[in-house]
Design a protein around this motif. Structure first.
Motif, short mmCIF file in Angstrom:
data_model
loop_
_atom_site.label_atom_id
_atom_site.label_comp_id
_atom_site.label_asym_id
_atom_site.label_seq_id
_atom_site.Cartn_x
_atom_site.Cartn_y
_atom_site.Cartn_z
N ASN A 34 -0.63 -0.90 8.38
CA ASN A 34 -1.07 0.45 8.05
C ASN A 34 -2.13 0.90 9.04
N SER A 81 -1.13 6.48 -4.22
CA SER A 81 -1.16 5.11 -4.73
C SER A 81 -1.75 5.08 -6.13
N TYR A 132 -9.85 -5.80 -2.49
CA TYR A 132 -9.42 -4.93 -1.40
C TYR A 132 -9.93 -5.41 -0.06
N ASN A 159 -4.27 3.22 -6.85
CA ASN A 159 -5.58 2.62 -6.61
C ASN A 159 -6.66 3.16 -7.52
N ARG A 204 0.84 -1.19 0.00
CA ARG A 204 0.00 0.00 0.00
C ARG A 204 0.88 1.24 0.00
N HIS A 263 -4.97 5.27 0.37
CA HIS A 263 -5.36 3.91 0.73
C HIS A 263 -6.81 3.64 0.31
#
Length: 394
Positions: free
Chosen positions: A246, A78, A394, A80, A73, A271
């Protein structure tokens, strides 16, 4: 497609998702049918041109996404979310690397229009010696327009060397600023790494004497928003391993102005779980001859919101709407709200043939709280001829 010339590199890629989705992918879709990592058309598209100006400077522009850090992560930036237009300028002097990243991103919570916002990032990466590397990160995000005027791209944020926070203070700006740092310690074939992100710190609020402040307990003020990561990864012979933790506090990445949250296309750009969680990740992979094996487990403790509540996990809401007291919200803690426990385990085995791989994958997920108790098992058998990054559960 990847083409290289003397100083110029051109790259493009396109993949898409279609068909009858399994239950996990369906659950990922929000009210605007956005799947993490994909756009409205359910594709992932990247194109960029990189030009090496000289041995110190490099420019890179196109449509893509970025990742900062050494972990599974990133709590700073990121990959994502869906891709976005960007310009990145890189500077290298020996063991010092410096990045300027300017992007245009979108808020699509209103289904009938896209509302533009901008993001500017500085990242300074310094290799102290062969064992130690540190980095300093800062980002500012602002909306293109509000109800009264069109602001556009603020040229002050093109300044490539100064920190944004002093600029913010001098302008009395309402923009959303994040600061952070990275650390990597390398020893043999192992890395100890970490990240820290600071969204807001207002530790003196209890002494401000603002109107409406009558709370006796001054701990847990909602604008003390931060997160951290610590991880360990390495290799022993043919075995690769990663352990990562995290934690992100409630309301981190959110903002009092909804359009200025740290998101793009209804997806977090740090995240994927937003905020108000703790997460432990373990990954093992092993290669032997033409066989490869992978085992991945994740445990998340997260405080979710029920209907008409906001305890800090949903970063798409204004943090001034905090259910624990609005802009005078105290007593907040990690995991508040509907405390939920999520455990996922994914195992995969693959055999590499000359032109493709055959593989089998088994995925298990368990989620429990006072509102939901659910177990899911999915399996996949197939073959693949290229190794794009696979869809993450996820």
């Amino acid at each position: 497609i990847n083409m290289k010339y003397k100083k110029l590199i051109l790259f493009s890629s396109l993949d898409f998702i279609s068909g009858n989705y399994n239950s996990q992918i369906i659950n990922f879709q929000d009210s605007l049918s956005i799947i993490p990592g994909f756009g409205r058309e359910k594709h992932r598209y990247k194109i960029h041109a990189s030009y090496k100006i000289n041995k110190f400077f490099n420019s890179d522009f196109g449509f893509g996404k970025h990742f900062i850090g050494d972990g599974y992560r990133s709590i700073l930036l990121s990959d994502n979310s869906y891709s976005y237009p960007y310009l990145r300028l890189s500077t290298s002097f020996g063991k010092i690397k410096y990045y300027n990243l300017y992007t245009t991103i979108s808020d699509i919570q209103l289904s009938n229009q896209d509302r533009k916002k901008y993001k500017a990032i500085h990242f300074l990466d310094i290799e102290i010696n062969k064992f130690l590397k540190v980095g300093v990160f800062e980002a500012v995000l602002w909306q293109d327009r509000d109800d009264s005027y069109v602001r556009g791209f603020d040229l002050e944020y093109l300044n490539p060397i100064i920190f944004y926070r002093p600029v913010e203070f001098s302008k009395h700006s309402p923009d959303n600023v994040l600061m952070g740092s990275t650390l990597t310690i390398t020893c043999w074939d192992t890395n100890l790494y970490g990240q820290l992100v600071l969204d807001d710190l207002n530790i003196s609020r209890a002494r401000d004497g603002d109107d409406g402040y009558t709370v006796e307990n001054s701990n847990g003020f909602f604008q003390n928003k931060f997160g951290y990561q610590i991880g360990f990864k390495g290799k022993i012979n043919s075995l690769n391993f990663l352990f990562e933790f995290n934690q992100v506090q409630p309301y981190t990445y959110a903002h009092k102005t909804v359009l200025q949250n740290y998101t793009h296309m209804n997806q977090a750009i740090a995240h994927p779980y937003g905020a108000n969680f703790k997460e432990l990740i373990n990954i093992f992979s092993f290669n032997k001859n033409k066989w490869s094996y992978k085992l991945k487990s994740k445990y998340i403790q997260i405080g979710l919101d029920s209907i008409n509540t906001h305890y800090g996990q949903n970063i798409f809401m204004s943090d001034f709407d905090a259910s624990t007291g609005g802009q005078y919200s105290y007593g907040n803690y990690n995991g508040q709200g509907v405390k939920s426990h999520i455990l996922s385990i994914e195992a995969e085995i693959a055999y590499n043939l000359e032109w493709f791989e055959v593989f089998g994958n088994l995925y298990f997920k368990s989620q429990s709280s006072n509102l939901i108790d659910e177990d899911i098992i999915l399996y996949t058998l197939g073959m693949r001829t290229f190794l794009f990054s696979q869809h993450k559960y996820y």
